[in-house]
Design an enzyme around this catalytic site. Structure first.
Site, mmCIF file in Angstrom:
data_model
loop_
_atom_site.group_PDB
_atom_site.id
_atom_site.type_symbol
_atom_site.label_atom_id
_atom_site.label_comp_id
_atom_site.label_asym_id
_atom_site.label_seq_id
_atom_site.Cartn_x
_atom_site.Cartn_y
_atom_site.Cartn_z
ATOM 1 N N ALA A 1 3.849 -1.067 -6.450
ATOM 2 C CA ALA A 1 2.985 -2.483 -6.856
ATOM 3 C C ALA A 1 2.879 -2.512 -8.579
ATOM 4 O O ALA A 1 2.974 -1.622 -9.187
ATOM 5 C CB ALA A 1 1.544 -2.366 -6.307
ATOM 6 N N GLY B 1 4.725 1.133 -2.996
ATOM 7 C CA GLY B 1 5.583 0.022 -2.400
ATOM 8 C C GLY B 1 7.057 0.139 -2.228
ATOM 9 O O GLY B 1 7.629 -0.494 -1.540
ATOM 10 N N GLU C 1 8.098 2.094 0.428
ATOM 11 C CA GLU C 1 7.991 1.544 1.495
ATOM 12 C C GLU C 1 9.156 0.381 1.679
ATOM 13 O O GLU C 1 9.312 0.239 3.111
ATOM 14 C CB GLU C 1 6.534 0.795 1.517
ATOM 15 C CG GLU C 1 5.524 1.961 1.905
ATOM 16 C CD GLU C 1 4.002 1.166 1.376
ATOM 17 O OE1 GLU C 1 3.176 1.278 2.401
ATOM 18 O OE2 GLU C 1 3.858 0.691 0.362
ATOM 19 N N GLU D 1 -0.446 6.163 -3.061
ATOM 20 C CA GLU D 1 -1.435 5.090 -3.296
ATOM 21 C C GLU D 1 -2.893 5.675 -3.137
ATOM 22 O O GLU D 1 -3.874 5.219 -3.833
ATOM 23 C CB GLU D 1 -1.379 4.112 -2.001
ATOM 24 C CG GLU D 1 -0.245 3.206 -2.282
ATOM 25 C CD GLU D 1 0.993 3.731 -1.690
ATOM 26 O OE1 GLU D 1 2.053 2.744 -1.562
ATOM 27 O OE2 GLU D 1 1.161 4.948 -1.470
#
Length: 282
Positions: free
Chosen positions: A88, A133, A136, A156
């Site tokens: 992010a 992310g 991910e 995170e």
């Protein structure tokens, strides 16, 4: 395209490869002769950090690829020399109100689920940092090819959130619940060698070869029946987490969707005639 890791100039093409831009930071290249598409993260100034705009454009690119029946396999890659994707965009989020963050969420989910729900096999080409992310996005792919510079992890909880791009669901499917819990709760980063040992990546290749090897793997995949590939992926994904009986029913439904197809008839004919199949794709 920036003149980064893959050495291509801005807006260029490569042989039979055409390129389409989705905003400034996402590109799609199609190899028309191999039926492979490359989904490229190209935000070099921020190591491909996932901003609202990048997420929105990634979702659009995935929707276009999902609708393209000519695509049989996809490679997710990065042009940055030292990163696949760092997750992010925390600089953007630092200016967000709670309302801004809530408004961003649908775009973020569309980006991650867009990769996850691509109906054809997807291979991630990972080098450098693939964190939060970014990892991910790789986990949303079916296979992960990495080079020795890769560093992966879901950090995170160290910044007060949780993996929200599928990490809490995808990681345990790869490495088991306990191992996933340890990695998520500690927020630790994992270097390439250990990542391969733990099953966080599937193939470890020579430095700088992640993209080339991922593309070659995708080409081998794409040589097979497009109808069979889509049905096999659907059975694999839909059967996750089901008991054996339910999973076999999913498999049977997928089998029935291909058993009477033109691809099945062509595959059998090509085998018996000792020639390469010419897939009708239906």
């Amino acid at each position: 395209m920036n003149g980064g890791r893959d050495g291509r100039a801005d807006g260029g093409t490569d042989g039979g490869t055409g390129e389409e831009r989705y905003g400034e930071w996402v590109a799609v290249r199609r190899e028309t002769d191999t039926h492979v598409a490359e989904l490229v993260l190209d935000r070099p100034a921020a190591m491909n950090a996932v901003s609202t705009e990048l997420a929105r454009r990634l979702g659009e690119a995935c929707a276009a690829l999902a609708a393209d029946r000519g695509v049989r396999a996809v490679v997710l890659s990065s042009t940055h020399e030292r990163a696949f994707c760092v997750g992010a965009d925390l600089k953007e989020r630092n200016s967000f109100t709670d309302a801004d963050l809530a408004r961003q969420r649908p775009y973020a989910r569309a980006a991650y689920t867009g990769v996850l729900q691509l109906p054809v096999p997807v291979v991630a080409a990972v080098h450098g940092y693939a964190l939060g992310g970014g990892f991910e996005l790789a986990l949303a792919c079916d296979l992960i090819v990495a080079d020795p510079t890769a560093v992966v992890g879901l950090p995170e909880v160290s910044v007060g959130v949780i993996p929200g791009g599928g990490g809490t669901q995808l990681l345990p499917r790869r490495v088991g619940a306990a191992r996933a819990a340890e990695l998520i709760f500690t927020a630790r980063r994992v270097a390439a060698d250990e990542a391969r040992e733990l099953g966080l990546v599937d193939h470890l290749v020579a430095e700088g070869r992640d993209r080339a090897e991922a593309l070659e793997l995708a080409r081998r995949i794409a040589a097979n029946s497009p109808v069979g590939l889509r049905a096999a992926k659907r059975a694999l994904r839909t059967g996750w987490g089901l008991d054996l009986h339910a999973g076999l029913e999913v498999e049977d439904a997928a089998w029935r969707s291909v058993a009477f197809s033109g691809d099945r008839a062509e595959g059998v004919a090509a085998f018996n005639e000792r020639r390469a199949p010419r897939w009708p794709g239906e």
